[in-house]
Design an enzyme around this catalytic site. Structure first.
Site, PDB file in Angstrom:
ATOM      1  CG  HIS A   1       0.679  -1.415  10.286  1.00 58.60           C
ATOM      2  ND1 HIS A   1       1.366  -1.464   8.989  1.00 58.60           N
ATOM      3  CD2 HIS A   1      -0.412  -1.034   9.942  1.00 58.60           C
ATOM      4  CE1 HIS A   1       0.399  -1.367   8.150  1.00 58.60           C
ATOM      5  NE2 HIS A   1      -0.782  -0.809   8.554  1.00 58.60           N
TER       6      HIS A   1
ATOM      7  CD  GLU B   1      -3.032  -1.002   2.255  1.00 58.72           C
ATOM      8  OE1 GLU B   1      -3.241   0.007   2.699  1.00 58.72           O
ATOM      9  OE2 GLU B   1      -3.108  -2.209   2.709  1.00 58.72           O
TER      10      GLU B   1
ATOM     11  CE1 TYR C   1       1.742   3.671   6.878  1.00 57.81           C
ATOM     12  CE2 TYR C   1       0.176   2.452   8.155  1.00 57.81           C
ATOM     13  CZ  TYR C   1       0.551   3.522   7.152  1.00 57.81           C
ATOM     14  OH  TYR C   1      -0.627   3.803   6.548  1.00 57.81           O
TER      15      TYR C   1
ATOM     16  CG  ASP D   1      -6.082  -3.686   7.684  1.00 58.52           C
ATOM     17  OD1 ASP D   1      -6.216  -3.867   6.638  1.00 58.52           O
ATOM     18  OD2 ASP D   1      -5.899  -2.783   8.401  1.00 58.52           O
TER      19      ASP D   1
ATOM     20  CG  ASP E   1      -1.428  -2.378   5.511  1.00 58.85           C
ATOM     21  OD1 ASP E   1      -0.378  -2.698   4.845  1.00 58.85           O
ATOM     22  OD2 ASP E   1      -1.669  -1.135   5.696  1.00 58.85           O
TER      23      ASP E   1
ATOM     24  NE  ARG F   1      -1.887   6.489   7.388  1.00 56.55           N
ATOM     25  CZ  ARG F   1      -1.157   7.392   6.892  1.00 56.55           C
ATOM     26  NH1 ARG F   1      -1.236   8.813   7.052  1.00 56.55           N
ATOM     27  NH2 ARG F   1      -0.688   7.145   5.870  1.00 56.55           N
TER      28      ARG F   1
ATOM     29  CD  GLU G   1     -11.405  -0.594   5.123  1.00 58.83           C
ATOM     30  OE1 GLU G   1     -11.490  -0.361   3.713  1.00 58.83           O
ATOM     31  OE2 GLU G   1     -12.510  -0.806   6.016  1.00 58.83           O
TER      32      GLU G   1
END
Length: 801
Positions: free
Chosen positions: A329, A9, A284, A84, A82, A286, A86
């Site tokens: 993350h 991403e 990372y 997850d 990622d 976020r 999303e």
DNA sequence: CAGTGAGCGAGCTTCCGCTTGACTT
């Protein structure tokens, strides 16, 4: 050319991974989601099983084009978005857009960017998890339905352009309800008795009466009952205790600490962290994970042993406690823990400070507990057997405190400061220096700061690390909420002092209600919130997100069909929308304040076209009068008296040059007016009491400034003027800033035409998005301005009905 | 800049979540 194409991403992540994987791999970034629901109504076919229509996001066309361009040069594509919900959806959308085999394309995940983690991931590819994708689709579609069906109701019932949503509306609700708690709070007061004793060696100790006294009288009586008393230590207790470090940072805790320790806004924190991340200094930013990679744990151990010795090291792995954490993350930490500061000259001071905070917090999380010894001493007064307690604390081993102590929020401040006590014994007799009873008022819960709002949202499981900062921006942009400071007011506290055998009374003053950078709801925010809570209680419920998250989890587990879940939700939601659209009255926060004593007309406060106002006379009355609320007034709290004051403006002060001189308060503060000339009042002037003489003075002054303003005049409406920001060209109503390199005196009419033409096509200043909003607002203004001008007279024109 | 507190009338606004860029003041 490399054999493998791997898609992640984030571009920064792509760079790092490419280094680890070597020349067999090309790594590219999707830069987040690449496909989404389009804007219009056709995005979801509700009747047809909520069938979504997806489109490549306009901004991402370029990215897709780029990936498509190189895809055929590679034998194998790996989707490494990622780990997850999303991220899984991004992989799925990528597979569709790039024409990959949905069932067989290799999907890999890792939650830390380290070589071992990535190598291991490559060895264990799986395929796209359709259940997880479906959970994301349900999430996306539910948010779209809620947001795009609630918002238009607000346009019709309150004001055009408003918005509502699963996350933002609850954030506003929290702020509104907290404000009401504060408005309705009735402080109570008690008296706290403290005593200071002197020891033989001259040192002093402070002690506090175990119970608080309820009234002024009881406080006075108590001090009087101590006159002539002796004081003896009757109990002495020492207990060991310890403090443990906080876990490493995740997004929300980084925002909180940066707010408390560095006074950063949440947006600023994220901007600075992004810079550090892109430069490779931190992982990372976020994230909701608090775990550290094995590599980081090992390095932390080495660094701590080197700096402080073995005793200071304690390896710890933390687990997240937040309910809907996805942990794609690891925690936010320095990529290299041996780097305690940045040597990079390109990094600014704020980057340095934030980095240091992250470094300390990460390292501290791997350090030993601090060991303390807490002592409690009971001191008994012989005259009335009252017990005073003195508390002391001795740090036996500092442990992690050597490096880092987490700051506290206002509502969890620890009030008694504990110092070190001198050696004491049971039976020891102490001499009183003085005793005092000081009044203390109870305080309401504090207003939210940006960071404490984030903390609350996270506790409720509402919003995600990537949306905390944007959510706050949204509710401020909609003017539901303002972030501001407020001056406090002085308040007197009762005080009694016992010294040298006599009790005396005094007064102490404290400042109460002062605020800095707090979130306040606007009148609009309150009206919108009340409307939503009334008609959509289930959506505004603090538990709504948690409830739907449970459903999303079931979908992800394969225990629930996503269309069924949405259908069930919609079955309850759709009737609320229909009913509200049909039955709800327009909401304006209208409140009747009372009756105007002279005219007998009703006085009310409500939200008008241009903001909160008071109105004299009901809708049916022929003659009405209106006045805007002042900036410090609220619909919810304005009183009849204050409203009557507002109607005293505009005042006619008298005549000057055969024209009336008026005083009033406008959008830009108080002013006096003569014909078309407006002059702002100065410090010390008051529109309610200013007199004609002073007003004329201000008007003359303003005239002089106006006269000096004109540098050159070609025609009535083409002029070179001197303004607040330097010389500018006024060309038929539009203003053009002059370029720096021209002398304003030398401008010719041709220059003026040219400057105007050139400027016409230039975008307005400000960010892209803002520009459109701004120029639109300007258009609106022009329109509404013209209309009233055309029908200036008709106050009574209100025809029929 | 500052006034007003409507509405026979054109079309627009809006969600949450994932990412970074690039107009100039």
């Amino acid at each position: 050319m490399a054999k493998n194409l791997l898609i992640v991403e984030s571009p920064a992540k792509a760079k790092t991974i490419e280094k680890y994987l070597g020349k067999d791999f090309t790594v590219v970034a999707s830069r987040g989601h690449v496909r989404d629901l389009p804007k219009g109504d056709k995005a979801i076919d509700i009747k047809n099983g909520f069938k979504p229509q997806y489109e490549v996001i306009p901004d991402k066309k370029e990215v897709i084009k780029q990936i498509k361009g190189i895809i055929n040069e590679h034998e194998e594509v790996w989707l490494a978005t990622d780990e997850d919900r999303e991220g899984e959806a991004i992989s799925w959308h990528l597979a569709h857009v790039l024409g990959l085999d949905i069932l067989n394309t290799r999907r890999i995940v890792f939650n830390e960017i380290t070589k071992p983690a990535i190598t291991k991931a490559i060895e264990n590819p799986r395929t796209i998890d359709q259940n997880l994708v479906n959970a994301q689709q349900a999430r996306r579609i539910l948010d779209r339905i809620v947001g795009f069906q609630l918002s238009p109701i607000l346009w019709r019932k309150i004001k055009t352009g408003l918005s509502a949503g699963r996350v933002q509306s609850v954030a506003v609700r929290l702020i509104v309800e907290r404000e009401r708690e504060i408005i309705n709070f009735e402080p109570s007061s008690t008296f706290k008795v403290t005593a200071e004793f002197i020891l033989d060696n001259g040192s002093k100790i402070q002690a506090e009466l175990a119970k608080k006294l309820p009234t002024k009288e009881s406080a006075k009586e108590f001090l009087e009952s101590c006159v002539g008393s002796a004081y003896e230590i009757t109990k002495l207790e020492t207990k060991p205790s310890k403090k443990s470090p906080s876990p490493p940072f995740r997004t929300s805790t980084l925002q909180q600490e940066a707010s408390r320790k560095l006074s950063f806004s949440v947006q600023q924190t994220m901007r600075v962290a992004q810079t550090l991340y892109e430069a490779g200094y931190i992982t990372y930013m976020r994230t909701d994970g608090v775990d550290l990679s094995q590599q980081a744990l090992d390095q932390a151990g080495n660094v701590i042993r080197n700096l402080y010795g073995e005793d200071y090291h304690k390896s710890r792995q933390y687990k997240t406690k937040t309910s809907n954490a996805q942990e794609a993350h690891e925690a936010i930490r320095p990529t290299d823990l041996s780097r305690s500061q940045l040597e990079d000259k390109d990094m600014g001071r704020n980057e340095q400070r934030l980095y240091e905070l992250i470094w300390k917090r990460t390292l501290a999380s791997q350090m030993s507990d601090a060991r303390l010894e807490k002592t409690t001493v009971d001191i008994t007064a012989s005259s009335n057997q009252a017990i005073f307690k003195a508390r002391g604390e001795v740090l036996k081993f500092d442990g992690f405190l050597k490096l880092y102590l987490e700051s506290k929020d206002e509502d969890e401040e620890d009030e008694d400061t504990k110092g070190v006590l001198p050696p004491l014994n049971v039976g020891q007799v102490l001499e009183l220096d003085y005793m005092q009873a000081l009044e203390r008022f109870s305080r309401p819960a504090p207003r939210y700061t940006e960071a404490s709002l984030v903390k609350k949202l996270e506790e409720l499981g509402i919003g995600r690390p990537s949306t905390y900062a944007p959510t706050i921006s949204t509710i401020i942009k909609r003017t539901y909420v303002v972030k501001e400071g407020r001056e406090g007011n002085p308040r007197n506290l009762g005080l009694f002092t016992l010294r040298d055998g006599a009790v005396s009374e005094g007064i102490k003053t404290e400042i109460t209600g002062a605020e800095k950078a707090k979130l306040f709801p606007s009148d609009l925010g309150m009206v919108v919130n009340d409307f939503l809570v009334k008609f959509f209680p289930s959506i505004l419920d603090y538990g709504f997100t948690a409830k739907v998250e449970d459903e999303f989890d079931k979908i992800a587990e394969g225990d629930q069909i996503w269309q069924d879940m949405l259908a069930e939700f919609y079955e309850g939601f759709d009737p609320l929308i229909k009913e509200t659209a049909e039955t709800a009255e327009r909401a304006s926060g209208e409140r009747e304040l009372g009756i105007h004593p002279k005219s007998g007309k009703v006085v009310m406060a409500r939200l008008g076209r241009y903001g909160p106002m008071v109105q004299l006379g009901s809708q049916e009355d022929e003659e009405k009068k209106f006045a805007s609320l002042r900036k410090d007034q609220r619909l919810e709290t304005i009183t009849l008296e204050e409203a009557l004051d507002l109607f005293k403006l505009p005042r006619v002060l008298g005549e000057f040059e055969e024209q009336p001189v008026k005083a009033n308060i406008g959008r830009f503060g108080p002013y006096v007016q003569l014909g078309k000339l407006f002059a702002s009042l100065e410090e010390g002037d008051d529109p309610y009491s200013i007199e004609l003489e002073r007003a004329i003075e201000l008007i003359k002054k303003k005239r002089e400034i106006e006269a000096n303003k004109i540098i050159k005049s070609f025609t009535e409406d083409i002029q070179i003027l001197r303004g607040r920001w330097g010389p500018y060209l006024k060309y038929q109503g539009t203003n053009v800033k002059l370029p720096k390199d021209v002398e304003p005196e030398n401008i010719t009419l041709e220059d003026a035409h040219r400057l105007f033409e050139e400027n016409k096509n230039k975008p307005k200043r400000g960010a892209k998005k803002k520009t459109t909003a701004k120029s639109k607002a300007a258009d609106d203004k022009k329109e509404t301005k013209k209309k009233p001008a055309a029908k200036k007279k008709p106050t009574t024109k209100k025809k029929k009905s």
